[in-house]
Design a protein around this motif. Sequence first.
Motif, mmCIF file in Angstrom:
data_model
loop_
_atom_site.group_PDB
_atom_site.id
_atom_site.type_symbol
_atom_site.label_atom_id
_atom_site.label_comp_id
_atom_site.label_asym_id
_atom_site.label_seq_id
_atom_site.Cartn_x
_atom_site.Cartn_y
_atom_site.Cartn_z
ATOM 1 N N PRO A 280 -10.731 13.337 1.471
ATOM 2 C CA PRO A 280 -9.327 12.894 1.428
ATOM 3 C C PRO A 280 -9.074 11.657 2.286
ATOM 4 O O PRO A 280 -9.826 11.357 3.227
ATOM 5 N N ILE A 281 -7.998 10.972 1.982
ATOM 6 C CA ILE A 281 -7.656 9.731 2.675
ATOM 7 C C ILE A 281 -7.410 9.936 4.167
ATOM 8 O O ILE A 281 -7.950 9.190 4.987
ATOM 9 N N PRO A 282 -6.567 10.901 4.601
ATOM 10 C CA PRO A 282 -6.281 11.006 6.046
ATOM 11 C C PRO A 282 -7.523 11.229 6.895
ATOM 12 O O PRO A 282 -7.681 10.602 7.953
ATOM 13 N N ALA A 283 -8.419 12.109 6.448
ATOM 14 C CA ALA A 283 -9.629 12.366 7.218
ATOM 15 C C ALA A 283 -10.531 11.133 7.248
ATOM 16 O O ALA A 283 -11.164 10.833 8.263
ATOM 17 N N LEU A 287 -11.709 9.279 10.793
ATOM 18 C CA LEU A 287 -13.109 9.193 11.201
ATOM 19 C C LEU A 287 -13.596 7.752 11.304
ATOM 20 O O LEU A 287 -14.526 7.466 12.071
ATOM 21 N N ASN A 288 -13.010 6.842 10.561
ATOM 22 C CA ASN A 288 -13.500 5.462 10.536
ATOM 23 C C ASN A 288 -12.700 4.501 11.404
ATOM 24 O O ASN A 288 -13.204 3.408 11.708
ATOM 25 N N SER A 298 -7.874 -3.490 8.089
ATOM 26 C CA SER A 298 -6.942 -3.715 6.981
ATOM 27 C C SER A 298 -7.208 -2.745 5.838
ATOM 28 O O SER A 298 -6.270 -2.272 5.181
ATOM 29 N N THR A 299 -8.475 -2.415 5.597
ATOM 30 C CA THR A 299 -8.814 -1.456 4.542
ATOM 31 C C THR A 299 -8.223 -0.087 4.845
ATOM 32 O O THR A 299 -7.626 0.561 3.972
ATOM 33 N N LEU A 300 -8.372 0.355 6.084
ATOM 34 C CA LEU A 300 -7.863 1.676 6.456
ATOM 35 C C LEU A 300 -6.338 1.707 6.411
ATOM 36 O O LEU A 300 -5.736 2.702 5.987
#
Length: 326
Positions: A280-283, A287-288, A298-300
């Motif tokens: 999923p997106i939030p996890a 983590l990144n 910017s990606t995150l």
Amino acid sequence: MADAQPPSADGATVLSEGPGEPRGAAPAAPVKGASTGRLGDKIFSGLSVGSGIAIAVILALVALFLIREAWPIFQEPEAAGSDGFWQLALHLLGGTLLASAFAMLIAVPVAVGIALFISHYAPPKIAKSLGFVIDLLAAIPSVIFGLWGYMTFAPKLVPLYEWLEENLGFIPLFEDASTTGRVLLTASIVLAIMILPIITSVARDVFQQVPRGHEEASLALGATKWEMIKQAVLPFGWPGVIGGAMLGLGRALGETMAVAMILAPRDEFQWNVIGSGNFPIPAYIALNFPDATGLKVSTLIALGLVLFVLTLVVNLFARWIVERRN
């Protein structure tokens, strides 16, 4: 009967309701505090309108911040990786929706059943104790759920996943079972347990507000208790159940730590809930983000914008359903 008074100077006769109370007398003085009450209404109205405007402004500012910070990756989407940003976003969005969908499929029926049991079936002492236990689940930190899911729950589910692969492996959702149990279905079950108190509390409160007359009328016409619930309780409480489900869905869509602790980081999507992949997106953001720099940041943030839009669309859709039901 009103008493006649002597004619006034202009010849008109004044009637009174009683001694010393002429009907044509000046109106009584305003009640003490009436002007204060009107002032209080104005203040309360202003605060309410201001609060609504403030919420809209805050949401707009959050959206503008996300768009501004994510704009560099929108201009260079290939910098997000070999597949580009939009492919990455679709993979993670698929994992987010799949995990949330399974969590809702598990949590909503159980929550509605618990709410009905507490409000219409259980004795008062049991209902109170069970309600306390359900509410207590909401106070447990998500990290505790993550540790429990990772260390205890996931290994216990491995035999179940092997059985699903053996008997239902022809369905893409149940093929290539993992030997660790750290898969999307495990995370979905943990999410279902986490959102269960929210949906149950809202549904319980709504079911307890059903007019007693509606229930008694249904029973008086010969309906059984379950038929009365279908005829009077569920139709009345359906908008509240939808509202509680949307609150739970918001929690499931945004949950980070529990999912991140259970799943191994991946950036691909597969139609599979008992195998590797699907994150999923939030996890993924959690983590990144600590090691991210430059366009990775910017990606995150752009992924956060995708999640923001998804949550907004889900809530608007839920409100539309509730308004149609009303």
